[in-house]
Design a protein around this motif. Structure first.
Motif, PDB file in Angstrom:
ATOM      1  N   SER A   1       0.840  -1.193   0.000  1.00 49.14           N
ATOM      2  CA  SER A   1       0.000   0.000   0.000  1.00 49.14           C
ATOM      3  C   SER A   1       0.879   1.249   0.000  1.00 49.14           C
ATOM      4  O   SER A   1       2.037   1.220   0.399  1.00 49.14           O
TER       5      SER A   1
ATOM      6  N   ASP B   1       1.447   3.153  -2.838  1.00 51.42           N
ATOM      7  CA  ASP B   1       2.051   3.392  -4.160  1.00 51.42           C
ATOM      8  C   ASP B   1       3.584   3.363  -4.121  1.00 51.42           C
ATOM      9  O   ASP B   1       4.247   4.317  -4.526  1.00 51.42           O
TER      10      ASP B   1
ATOM     11  N   THR C   1       7.562   2.275  -5.042  1.00 52.68           N
ATOM     12  CA  THR C   1       8.298   2.098  -6.279  1.00 52.68           C
ATOM     13  C   THR C   1       9.125   0.824  -6.201  1.00 52.68           C
ATOM     14  O   THR C   1       9.988   0.702  -5.331  1.00 52.68           O
TER      15      THR C   1
ATOM     16  N   PRO D   1       6.210   4.640  -9.432  1.00 55.53           N
ATOM     17  CA  PRO D   1       5.450   3.914  -8.404  1.00 55.53           C
ATOM     18  C   PRO D   1       4.339   3.086  -9.041  1.00 55.53           C
ATOM     19  O   PRO D   1       3.848   3.398 -10.128  1.00 55.53           O
TER      20      PRO D   1
ATOM     21  N   ALA E   1       0.480   1.640  -8.389  1.00 58.93           N
ATOM     22  CA  ALA E   1      -0.695   1.812  -7.548  1.00 58.93           C
ATOM     23  C   ALA E   1      -1.137   0.466  -6.994  1.00 58.93           C
ATOM     24  O   ALA E   1      -1.134  -0.545  -7.698  1.00 58.93           O
ATOM     25  N   GLU E   2      -1.542   0.451  -5.736  1.00 58.71           N
ATOM     26  CA  GLU E   2      -1.972  -0.786  -5.099  1.00 58.71           C
ATOM     27  C   GLU E   2      -3.202  -1.362  -5.795  1.00 58.71           C
ATOM     28  O   GLU E   2      -3.966  -0.657  -6.441  1.00 58.71           O
TER      29      GLU E   2
ATOM     30  N   SER F   1       1.163  -3.763  -9.855  1.00 56.08           N
ATOM     31  CA  SER F   1       1.563  -3.928  -8.466  1.00 56.08           C
ATOM     32  C   SER F   1       1.668  -5.400  -8.089  1.00 56.08           C
ATOM     33  O   SER F   1       2.598  -5.827  -7.398  1.00 56.08           O
TER      34      SER F   1
END
Length: 260
Positions: free
Chosen positions: A23, A25, A27, A34, A36-37, A42
């Motif tokens: 969680s 975001d 990198t 980064p 995103a969750e 991800s």
């Protein structure tokens, strides 16, 4: 004494990527962007980060229901724009659909499906409730990959327990829900897992001044439960490993792996 179940995790502690790579975001190493969750990038970044860890690669996703009875990945009940997910069609808000995620993930990736039920489940027809909408997808995926289904909602878990034999289920607990209640509650519901937040069992929590953390894990194991902790840091992960936790849902995958 409750008989031991077939182990869910093939290494101890298993590392589970929280909402994918984590969680907030984060990198991934080697990337300038980064992720995103609760998105496919991800999740794939989490699988890549776990490639040197022993055992099966695990990722955790959050699933909630939309207005048109689809299922999407979202932790919060609202979209980034502030609209309630359950009030929107699946095509709104740019949220990934669960079917698309399952189809894109390699079958050797195990998934912890954290189901976020909605208030409307209390009044809608049984066929429209989150658990009923999720059930066919879980049946399909259980033939393709390892699954764990977790939720804070006991009504969803007891429904799935009757409808989805063979798929392990876990009761999630949060912050002030005490360990001495979490373990018997999960055992009483016939769960396979009790999953506790670090805020419920942190090393300075009042519960752990009554008994060492390992005592609660030992009792849970005697009750036939595996124990998962979510959101330990790289600094605290070794203590949870030493206490005998079976898995950790983590944000900092490289840091935790290095610490262990």
């Amino acid at each position: 004494m409750i008989s031991a179940r077939t182990p869910i995790f093939d290494s101890a502690p298993a590392i589970i990527g929280h909402r994918g790579y984590g969680s907030g975001d984060p990198t991934p190493p080697g990337s300038e962007t980064p992720v995103a969750e609760n998105t496919l990038p991800s999740l794939l970044a989490a699988v890549d980060a776990c490639r040197h860890a022993p055992g099966t690669s695990w990722v955790e996703i959050d699933v909630t229901r939309t207005a048109d009875d689809d299922l999407v990945l979202r932790h919060d009940p609202t979209t980034p724009d502030g609209d309630y997910v359950v009030d929107l069609p699946a095509t709104a808000g740019g949220l990934p659909r669960l079917t698309e995620i399952f189809d894109a993930l390699p079958p050797d990736v195990a998934v912890d499906v954290d189901v976020k039920t909605v208030l409307e489940d209390a009044v809608d027809a049984p066929s429209r409730r989150t658990g009923a909408l999720l059930l066919p997808m879980l049946r399909r995926e259980a033939r393709r990959r390892r699954l764990l289904v977790t939720s804070f909602d006991p009504s969803l878990l007891t429904f799935l327990k009757d409808e989805l034999p063979g798929v392990p289920l876990g009761l999630l607990t949060w912050l002030r829900f005490p360990l001495w209640n979490a373990v018997p509650a999960a055992a009483g519901l016939g769960m396979d897992v009790v999953a506790v937040h670090t805020g419920s069992c942190g090393l300075d929590h009042p519960d752990t001044r009554l008994h060492p953390l390992a005592h609660y894990v030992n009792v849970a194991h005697k009750a036939g439960l595996e124990v998962v902790v979510w959101c330990p840091t790289a600094e605290t992960a070794p203590a949870y490993a030493a206490a005998g936790f079976d898995a950790m849902v983590v944000n900092d995958i490289p840091g935790v792996l290095a610490a262990l």
